[in-house]
Design an enzyme around this catalytic site. Structure first.
Site, PDB file in Angstrom:
ATOM      1  N   THR A  26     -13.938  -3.655  -7.583  1.00  0.00           N
ATOM      2  CA  THR A  26     -15.111  -3.582  -8.455  1.00  0.00           C
ATOM      3  C   THR A  26     -14.884  -2.490  -9.493  1.00  0.00           C
ATOM      4  O   THR A  26     -14.629  -1.340  -9.148  1.00  0.00           O
ATOM      5  CB  THR A  26     -16.360  -3.257  -7.618  1.00  0.00           C
ATOM      6  OG1 THR A  26     -16.450  -4.255  -6.612  1.00  0.00           O
ATOM      7  CG2 THR A  26     -17.607  -3.269  -8.467  1.00  0.00           C
TER       8      THR A  26
ATOM      9  N   CYS B 188     -20.285  -0.252  -0.848  1.00  0.00           N
ATOM     10  CA  CYS B 188     -20.441  -0.953  -2.137  1.00  0.00           C
ATOM     11  C   CYS B 188     -21.743  -0.650  -2.861  1.00  0.00           C
ATOM     12  O   CYS B 188     -21.720  -0.119  -3.968  1.00  0.00           O
ATOM     13  CB  CYS B 188     -20.316  -2.456  -1.922  1.00  0.00           C
ATOM     14  SG  CYS B 188     -18.662  -2.932  -1.442  1.00  0.00           S
TER      15      CYS B 188
ATOM     16  N   LYS C 201     -20.058  -8.883 -11.294  1.00  0.00           N
ATOM     17  CA  LYS C 201     -19.948  -8.159 -10.023  1.00  0.00           C
ATOM     18  C   LYS C 201     -20.953  -7.007  -9.947  1.00  0.00           C
ATOM     19  O   LYS C 201     -21.728  -6.884  -8.986  1.00  0.00           O
ATOM     20  CB  LYS C 201     -18.512  -7.645  -9.855  1.00  0.00           C
ATOM     21  CG  LYS C 201     -18.297  -6.744  -8.669  1.00  0.00           C
ATOM     22  CD  LYS C 201     -18.483  -7.476  -7.357  1.00  0.00           C
ATOM     23  CE  LYS C 201     -18.669  -6.505  -6.241  1.00  0.00           C
ATOM     24  NZ  LYS C 201     -18.097  -6.851  -5.000  1.00  0.00           N
TER      25      LYS C 201
ATOM     26  N   PHE D 211     -31.716 -10.990   1.728  1.00  0.00           N
ATOM     27  CA  PHE D 211     -31.813  -9.621   1.194  1.00  0.00           C
ATOM     28  C   PHE D 211     -33.246  -9.172   0.964  1.00  0.00           C
ATOM     29  O   PHE D 211     -33.549  -8.419   0.053  1.00  0.00           O
ATOM     30  CB  PHE D 211     -30.919  -9.449  -0.060  1.00  0.00           C
ATOM     31  CG  PHE D 211     -29.487  -9.305   0.347  1.00  0.00           C
ATOM     32  CD1 PHE D 211     -28.770 -10.397   0.815  1.00  0.00           C
ATOM     33  CD2 PHE D 211     -28.867  -8.071   0.350  1.00  0.00           C
ATOM     34  CE1 PHE D 211     -27.472 -10.268   1.264  1.00  0.00           C
ATOM     35  CE2 PHE D 211     -27.560  -7.925   0.799  1.00  0.00           C
ATOM     36  CZ  PHE D 211     -26.871  -9.033   1.252  1.00  0.00           C
TER      37      PHE D 211
ATOM     38  N   PHE E  22     -16.907 -11.097  -3.471  1.00  0.00           N
ATOM     39  CA  PHE E  22     -18.302 -10.960  -3.042  1.00  0.00           C
ATOM     40  C   PHE E  22     -18.367 -10.908  -1.513  1.00  0.00           C
ATOM     41  O   PHE E  22     -19.286 -11.422  -0.896  1.00  0.00           O
ATOM     42  CB  PHE E  22     -19.138 -12.130  -3.588  1.00  0.00           C
ATOM     43  CG  PHE E  22     -19.113 -12.214  -5.094  1.00  0.00           C
ATOM     44  CD1 PHE E  22     -19.891 -11.367  -5.862  1.00  0.00           C
ATOM     45  CD2 PHE E  22     -18.272 -13.109  -5.743  1.00  0.00           C
ATOM     46  CE1 PHE E  22     -19.856 -11.419  -7.252  1.00  0.00           C
ATOM     47  CE2 PHE E  22     -18.229 -13.172  -7.133  1.00  0.00           C
ATOM     48  CZ  PHE E  22     -19.022 -12.324  -7.884  1.00  0.00           C
TER      49      PHE E  22
ATOM     50  N   ALA F  38     -36.715  -5.620   5.251  1.00  0.00           N
ATOM     51  CA  ALA F  38     -37.081  -4.205   5.116  1.00  0.00           C
ATOM     52  C   ALA F  38     -36.420  -3.404   6.237  1.00  0.00           C
ATOM     53  O   ALA F  38     -36.122  -3.932   7.304  1.00  0.00           O
ATOM     54  CB  ALA F  38     -38.595  -4.061   5.193  1.00  0.00           C
TER      55      ALA F  38
ATOM     56  N   ASP G  24       0.870  -1.174   0.000  1.00  0.00           N
ATOM     57  CA  ASP G  24       0.000   0.000   0.000  1.00  0.00           C
ATOM     58  C   ASP G  24       0.907   1.224   0.000  1.00  0.00           C
ATOM     59  O   ASP G  24       1.981   1.198   0.619  1.00  0.00           O
ATOM     60  CB  ASP G  24      -0.888   0.008   1.251  1.00  0.00           C
ATOM     61  CG  ASP G  24      -2.115   0.882   1.067  1.00  0.00           C
ATOM     62  OD1 ASP G  24      -3.230   0.331   0.979  1.00  0.00           O
ATOM     63  OD2 ASP G  24      -1.961   2.120   0.996  1.00  0.00           O
TER      64      ASP G  24
ATOM     65  N   ASN H 255     -24.356  -7.022  -7.332  1.00  0.00           N
ATOM     66  CA  ASN H 255     -24.618  -6.004  -6.305  1.00  0.00           C
ATOM     67  C   ASN H 255     -25.891  -5.219  -6.616  1.00  0.00           C
ATOM     68  O   ASN H 255     -26.678  -4.908  -5.722  1.00  0.00           O
ATOM     69  CB  ASN H 255     -23.425  -5.058  -6.162  1.00  0.00           C
ATOM     70  CG  ASN H 255     -22.416  -5.576  -5.146  1.00  0.00           C
ATOM     71  OD1 ASN H 255     -22.610  -6.651  -4.583  1.00  0.00           O
ATOM     72  ND2 ASN H 255     -21.364  -4.840  -4.907  1.00  0.00           N
TER      73      ASN H 255
HETATM   74  C1  UDX Z   1     -22.117  -6.025  -0.243  1.00  0.00           C
HETATM   75  C2  UDX Z   1     -22.347  -7.375  -0.944  1.00  0.00           C
HETATM   76  O1  UDX Z   1     -23.224  -8.177  -0.176  1.00  0.00           O
HETATM   77  C3  UDX Z   1     -21.021  -8.093  -1.167  1.00  0.00           C
HETATM   78  O2  UDX Z   1     -21.225  -9.292  -1.898  1.00  0.00           O
HETATM   79  C4  UDX Z   1     -20.084  -7.174  -1.948  1.00  0.00           C
HETATM   80  O3  UDX Z   1     -18.835  -7.776  -2.150  1.00  0.00           O
HETATM   81  C5  UDX Z   1     -19.917  -5.847  -1.225  1.00  0.00           C
HETATM   82  O4  UDX Z   1     -21.208  -5.253  -1.007  1.00  0.00           O
HETATM   83  P1  UDX Z   1     -21.645  -5.178   2.258  1.00  0.00           P
HETATM   84  O5  UDX Z   1     -21.672  -3.806   1.691  1.00  0.00           O
HETATM   85  O6  UDX Z   1     -20.565  -5.573   3.200  1.00  0.00           O
HETATM   86  O7  UDX Z   1     -21.606  -6.275   1.058  1.00  0.00           O
HETATM   87  O8  UDX Z   1     -23.017  -5.381   3.023  1.00  0.00           O
HETATM   88  P2  UDX Z   1     -24.354  -6.235   2.888  1.00  0.00           P
HETATM   89  O9  UDX Z   1     -24.400  -7.241   3.962  1.00  0.00           O
HETATM   90  O10 UDX Z   1     -24.565  -6.724   1.513  1.00  0.00           O
HETATM   91  O11 UDX Z   1     -25.429  -5.100   3.245  1.00  0.00           O
HETATM   92  C6  UDX Z   1     -25.520  -3.904   2.463  1.00  0.00           C
HETATM   93  C7  UDX Z   1     -26.557  -2.989   3.024  1.00  0.00           C
HETATM   94  O12 UDX Z   1     -27.870  -3.505   2.801  1.00  0.00           O
HETATM   95  C8  UDX Z   1     -26.483  -2.741   4.533  1.00  0.00           C
HETATM   96  O13 UDX Z   1     -26.739  -1.380   4.797  1.00  0.00           O
HETATM   97  C9  UDX Z   1     -27.581  -3.621   5.103  1.00  0.00           C
HETATM   98  O14 UDX Z   1     -28.067  -3.122   6.343  1.00  0.00           O
HETATM   99  C10 UDX Z   1     -28.617  -3.517   4.005  1.00  0.00           C
HETATM  100  N1  UDX Z   1     -29.521  -4.680   3.932  1.00  0.00           N
HETATM  101  C11 UDX Z   1     -29.032  -5.913   3.644  1.00  0.00           C
HETATM  102  C12 UDX Z   1     -30.894  -4.493   4.115  1.00  0.00           C
HETATM  103  O15 UDX Z   1     -31.355  -3.372   4.386  1.00  0.00           O
HETATM  104  N2  UDX Z   1     -31.722  -5.574   3.990  1.00  0.00           N
HETATM  105  C13 UDX Z   1     -31.263  -6.818   3.671  1.00  0.00           C
HETATM  106  O16 UDX Z   1     -32.097  -7.744   3.561  1.00  0.00           O
HETATM  107  C14 UDX Z   1     -29.871  -6.998   3.504  1.00  0.00           C
END
Ligand code: UDX
Length: 433
Positions: A121, A260, A204, A249, A152, A252, A30, A208
């Site tokens: 990404t 991401c 990817k 996912f 992921f 609500a 880095d 997302n």
């Molecule tokens: C995400 C992707 O899941 C992952 O595969 C990718 O590599 C990076 O982006 P991350 O950002 O760590 O991962 O969080 P994630 O667990 O996916 O949640 C994202 C957001 O969605 C959070 O704010 C979470 O609170 C919200 N969320 C998630 C919901 O509101 N409802 C859900 O059912 C799931």
């Protein structure tokens, strides 16, 4: 295998530590010297469950090293992962400055064949551009390949996501690159999806965007549930048990945040537009997510009537549980809205308070959930931390000025909260009092 990881941020550190754990020889580089010094001492610049232990173990057995000089990483490694950030520019486009700088630095330091892999990404067709940069800056006719291997990983469960993926995607355009990546991922007994580079890049962004769409879909449904008195948790379960839909996912809440989804959605919309396609579907996904905050604000206004000079105890600042990350956190967005309405905020988060201090100057940070509840006019749940699920509600009720809980994460059973004597308002479910 000998691996270089260029970019020791979240993705780079998890990827490097996990490959070392699997028996590979890894150097993480880095250009932030301070960060590298911190890592060499065994400290972490971020919070991720299990990562500190994994790094310490692999530093000790010398399978993992850190360097602030990219040359130290490129010279001994046949496989080079690019894991630098691709932040959003003001117009939503991905800023690929970091990728360009790293590609150039790899090119000038290569002294033999290298496989250069995009893990960050990136918009579709970035692989072609990386190949061009390397070909331009390379010293002689040294052979190289470019590949795409999207990650992921979810923050908070990144190590287990890395070690137990649903699938591994590799975008390759030569047999040598394919053989190297197949060998590297040999320990994983999961489907290996081999595609060309552009398909891998799109997998990817599309994944997302699709997950974000699922969340906005259920959040939109929650608005209807709210109006008619249906229960969005029941609706999500009834839908999700259909294997074609799936349960995940579909939770609500106050909307998605993080480093991401918002950024990748913007970048996907932007690259689609450049390629001549107006991705209206994704624009709606984004709009629903933004509206979810106004929807929560309205719930708070409806129950407190006047927000000005009210004290609101907020539980949760991180964009989700098990992380200290506050990037694009809906919790912070909602706090800002409440502040502009004149509310006083007392907040608690198990991990994210240090980072939040840099962006929220007017709020009071509390030592625990109970201090946030003390003398507050209501308690707002903004992040789904497990410890908030097990609060002593008799104590919370005594501490609050009035027994009002507004739950942006649907953590509790409405009936139970009603029996405990709370006015309980959640997302897409009947309010109880
Ligand atoms: C995400 C992707 O899941 C992952 O595969 C990718 O590599 C990076 O982006 P991350 O950002 O760590 O991962 O969080 P994630 O667990 O996916 O949640 C994202 C957001 O969605 C959070 O704010 C979470 O609170 C919200 N969320 C998630 C919901 O509101 N409802 C859900 O059912 C799931």
């Amino acid at each position: 295998m000998k691996i270089a990881i260029i970019g020791s941020g979240y993705v780079g550190l998890v990827t490097g530590a996990c490959f070392a754990e699997l028996g590979n020889q890894v150097i993480c580089a880095d250009n932030d010297q301070g960060k590298i010094e911190t890592l060499k001492k065994g400290s972490l610049p971020l919070y991720e469950p299990g990562l500190a232990e994994l790094i310490a173990r692999n530093l000790k057995n010398k399978r993992l090293q850190f360097s602030s000089n990219i040359k130290d990483a490129v010279r001994p490694s046949e496989i080079i992962f690019i894991t630098v950030g691709t932040p959003a520019l003001d117009n939503g486009e991905a800023d690929l400055t970091g990728i360009e700088n790293v590609a150039r630095a790899i090119a000038v330091n290569m002294d033999g064949y290298r496989l250069i892999i995009e893990k960050s990404t990136v918009p579709v067709e970035t692989g072609d551009w990386v190949r061009q940069i390397i070909a331009t800056y390379i010293k002689d006719k040294t052979k190289f390949d470019v590949a795409s291997n999207p990650e992921f990983l979810r923050e908070g469960s990144a190590i287990s996501d890395f070690m137990n993926p649903d699938r591994i995607v590799i975008g390759v355009e030569s047999k040598r690159a394919r053989d190297l990546l197949t060998e590297l991922y040999k320990p994983f007994k999961v489907p290996l999806v081999v595609t060309n580079i552009k398909s891998a890049e799109l997998i990817k962004h599309a994944s997302n965007a699709f997950l974000a769409a699922k969340i906005s879909f259920i959040n939109a449904v929650s608005r209807i549930c709210d109006t008619v008195g249906a229960d969005v948790e029941e609706v999500a379960k009834g839908m999700g048990l259909d294997k074609r839909i799936g349960l995940s996912f579909l939770k609500a809440g106050i909307g998605y945040g993080g480093s991401c989804f918002p950024k990748d959605l913007d970048a996907f919309v932007n690259i689609s537009e450049k390629l001549g396609y107006n991705f209206n579907l994704l624009k709606s996904v984004r709009r629903v997510n933004e509206e979810q905050l106004s929807f929560m604000l309205k719930k708070i206004k409806d129950s407190l009537r006047i927000i000005k000079d009210k004290t609101i105890g907020v539980l949760g600042l991180a964009f989700k549980s098990n992380t200290d990350d506050i990037r694009n956190s809906q919790a912070i967005g909602l706090i800002r809205m409440l502040e502009s309405e004149g509310a006083r905020i007392k907040a608690y988060d198990p991990q994210a308070m240090n980072k939040a201090r840099d962006v929220l100057s007017r709020i009071t940070f509390c030592a625990d959930a109970y201090s946030a509840a003390r003398s507050s006019d209501c308690l707002l749940i903004a992040t789904e931390w497990d410890e908030f699920k097990e609060l002593d509600f008799t104590r919370v009720k005594k501490l609050l000025k009035r027994p009002l809980i507004i739950d942006g994460r649907n953590l509790y059973e409405p009936e139970r909260m009603g029996k405990l004597g709370f006015t309980y308002i959640s997302v897409g479910r009947k309010s109880v009092s």
